[in-house]
Design an enzyme around this catalytic site. Structure first.
Site, PDB file in Angstrom:
ATOM      1  CE  LYS A 174      -3.000   2.944   2.751  1.00 47.42           C
ATOM      2  NZ  LYS A 174      -2.074   4.164   2.339  1.00 47.42           N
ATOM      3  CD  GLU A 177      -6.058   8.161   0.840  1.00 47.34           C
ATOM      4  OE1 GLU A 177      -6.919   8.209  -0.040  1.00 47.34           O
ATOM      5  OE2 GLU A 177      -6.325   8.475   1.797  1.00 47.34           O
ATOM      6  N   GLY A 227       6.073   5.076   9.315  1.00 51.04           N
ATOM      7  CA  GLY A 227       5.092   6.208   9.411  1.00 51.04           C
ATOM      8  C   GLY A 227       5.099   6.477  10.846  1.00 51.04           C
ATOM      9  CD  GLU A 230      -2.447   9.759  16.004  1.00 53.64           C
ATOM     10  OE1 GLU A 230      -3.959   9.713  16.406  1.00 53.64           O
ATOM     11  OE2 GLU A 230      -1.807  10.574  15.619  1.00 53.64           O
ATOM     12  N   GLY A 232       1.349   3.773  14.126  1.00 55.72           N
ATOM     13  CA  GLY A 232       2.290   2.670  14.338  1.00 55.72           C
ATOM     14  C   GLY A 232       1.676   1.803  15.596  1.00 55.72           C
ATOM     15  CD  GLU A 249      11.797   4.541   9.779  1.00 52.65           C
ATOM     16  OE1 GLU A 249      11.548   5.447  10.683  1.00 52.65           O
ATOM     17  OE2 GLU A 249      11.929   4.791   8.579  1.00 52.65           O
ATOM     18  CB  CYS A 283      11.465   9.205  10.155  1.00 53.97           C
ATOM     19  SG  CYS A 283      12.753   8.224   9.251  1.00 53.97           S
ATOM     20  CD  GLU A 384       8.423  12.528  13.458  1.00 58.39           C
ATOM     21  OE1 GLU A 384       9.341  12.093  12.880  1.00 58.39           O
ATOM     22  OE2 GLU A 384       7.394  11.774  13.532  1.00 58.39           O
TER      23      GLU A 384
END
Length: 490
Positions: A174, A177, A227, A230, A232, A249, A283, A384
């Site tokens: 996936k 988007e 990503g 939250e 994760g 990650e 990140c 972050e």
């Protein structure tokens, strides 16, 4: 304009859902693609196709050398399409051509690395009491669910797809988007080199539908996600249904420690690179700069002077050094954090605004932004931001530098600048982060593991560790004396 499609069982398909996703160039607002928003049912079909392909052995039963041949061909095709992929990545994500060029080149390198790694010896034998011979072999996990972020659309895809395929898994992939364009080009390459039908499947759509279905499915054996922390947590919870393997990650708020004895210009230069590369949408960005108090003011002055010179503009425009923010939503999130920083009492030493002059008003651009006079309890220090925003703190000594560096829920990356090699190594060993540098910041290599401590994730990408995420370890014991064990009486 591109009309994107899902790729299931070797077929390009338009989604049954009429609600398509429009993809815009963040530098000018141009509509560049329409992408499908797959349903739960379509995602489940892709999972079943991948399961059947795995069980058939059409891919997993190939020798490592045979799978490697496919991966080498993919790398060659990526290099052949270099210019096309770079331009599309820039238009899709907003980054500069230089940044996109690195991503495309590294994507080819990554496929070649895993093509080589999978063919190297990896078995183990053990000297156990006679008459048994014990050994360990590595096998593919099964169906791998791969979910990637928008900040490195092509490269993050390859970081997952290359080791998953190398290990012999089938995949359900996936893309993000907002940045799905180069993913479709990558799957066109997979089709062109002849990856068997059903082995590689791509489903575009909402994370709450496609991603959730992948994470929850009992027919997905491993899920790898990059990503936010939250999301994760949601992936981890969903994956608990069948206790599937997970690799996460996640976020970071990484410290970059500058000692007074550092090479000054090198430290300033890498500190700029550490936060403003990719417009801070990285990140591992060095978003917390910690500077020894004796050089703090000098560092801040020089850092701001250099940051003012950064040319912000469209990624395809000659001379642009920092590109656009990926979307209006992300831009608004960054601007909100800047307001929070001001409200918390931090000093806005540079930037803080959206750029709209010189034709930038149609895109999403934010000035390089610097906060000073911050304290560790501020949200801009702890959370972050994922944008071109940095906080600069001062420290008195080595002990305080380590304490400030580790005062975070995250532990992804970190750097130390000092010409005292013993001190630099001493400090970096105390920094609780998974990816670290001494007298540098940001260089990455496919041979080395990528991942973090604490809330920055679970598992590692890249290197042999990235391959192990997609492998199961099996113990095999062979009895060399085939006779009754005689444990029970006749």
């Amino acid at each position: 304009m591109l009309e994107l499609k899902n790729y299931i069982n070797g077929e390009w398909r338009t989604a049954s859902n009429p609600d398509t996703n429009e993809v815009f160039n963040p530098a000018n607002g141009e509509l560049i693609a329409r992408a499908p928003r797959a349903t739960k049912e379509e995602t489940e079909e892709a999972i079943q196709v991948a399961k059947q392909a795995f069980e058939s052995g059409v891919w997993s039963d190939l020798s490592a050398q045979e799978r490697a041949k496919f991966l080498f061909k993919i790398a060659d095709k990526i290099e052949e399409m270099y210019d096309e992929l770079v331009e599309l990545e820039v238009r899709d994500n907003g980054k500069t051509k230089g940044e996109a060029g690195f991503d495309v080149a590294d994507a080819a390198t990554c496929f070649r690395y895993y093509a080589g790694l999978i063919t190297t010896p990896d078995g183990e034998t053990y000297h156990v009491p006679e008459p048994v011979q014990a050994m360990v072999v590595r096998e593919p996990v099964g169906v791998a669910g791969l979910i990637v972020p928008w900040n490195f659309p092509l490269l993050m895809s390859v970081w997952k797809i290359a080791p998953a395929l190398a290990a012999g898994n089938t995949i359900v992939f996936k893309p993000a988007e907002v940045t799905p364009c180069t993913a479709m080009k990558l799957f066109e390459i997979l089709e062109e080199v002849g990856i068997p039908k059903g082995v590689a499947n791509m489903v575009m759509g909402k994370g709450s539908i496609v991603g959730q279905t992948i994470a929850e499915s009992k027919d997905v054996d491993v899920v790898s996600f990059t990503g936010s922390t939250e999301v994760g947590r949601c992936i981890m919870q969903a994956a608990s249904g069948n206790l599937k393997k997970i690799s996460l990650e996640l976020g970071g708020k990484s410290p970059n420690i500058i000692f007074a004895d550092a090479d000054f210009e090198t430290a300033v230069d890498y500190a700029l690179f550490g936060i403003f590369f990719g417009a801070g949408q990285v990140c591992s960005a060095g978003s917390r700069i910690l500077v020894e108090e004796s050089v703090h003011d000098q560092f801040v002055e020089r850092f701001i002077k250099r940051a003012k010179r950064i040319k912000v503009g469209p990624g395809l425009e000659e001379g642009s050094e920092m590109g656009a923010i990926v979307s209006e939503e992300q831009m608004e999130s960054i601007l909100k954090y800047i307001e929070i920083g001001k409200q918390e009492g931090a000093t806005l030493a540079l930037g803080g605004k959206r750029l709209t002059e010189n034709g930038l008003d149609k895109g999403y651009f934010i000035e390089p932004t610097v906060f000073t006079n911050v304290t560790s309890n501020m949200r801009v220090v702890q959370e972050e931001i994922f944008g071109p925003v940095v906080v600069i703190q001062k420290f008195k000594d080595e002990a305080e530098a380590i304490q400030l560096a580790n005062d975070s829920d995250f532990g992804l990356a970190g750097g130390v600048f000092s010409q005292d090699g013993a001190k630099a190594l001493r400090v970096i060993k105390k920094v609780r982060s998974g990816i670290t540098w001494i007298n540098a910041y940001h260089p990455t290599y496919v041979e080395a593991p990528w991942g973090g401590y604490k809330q920055s994730g679970i598992g590692r990408s890249l290197g042999k560790y990235g391959l192990e995420d997609f492998q199961e370890i099996k113990q095999i014991n062979i009895n060399l004396a085939v006779e009754p064990v005689g444990w029970f009486s006749n």
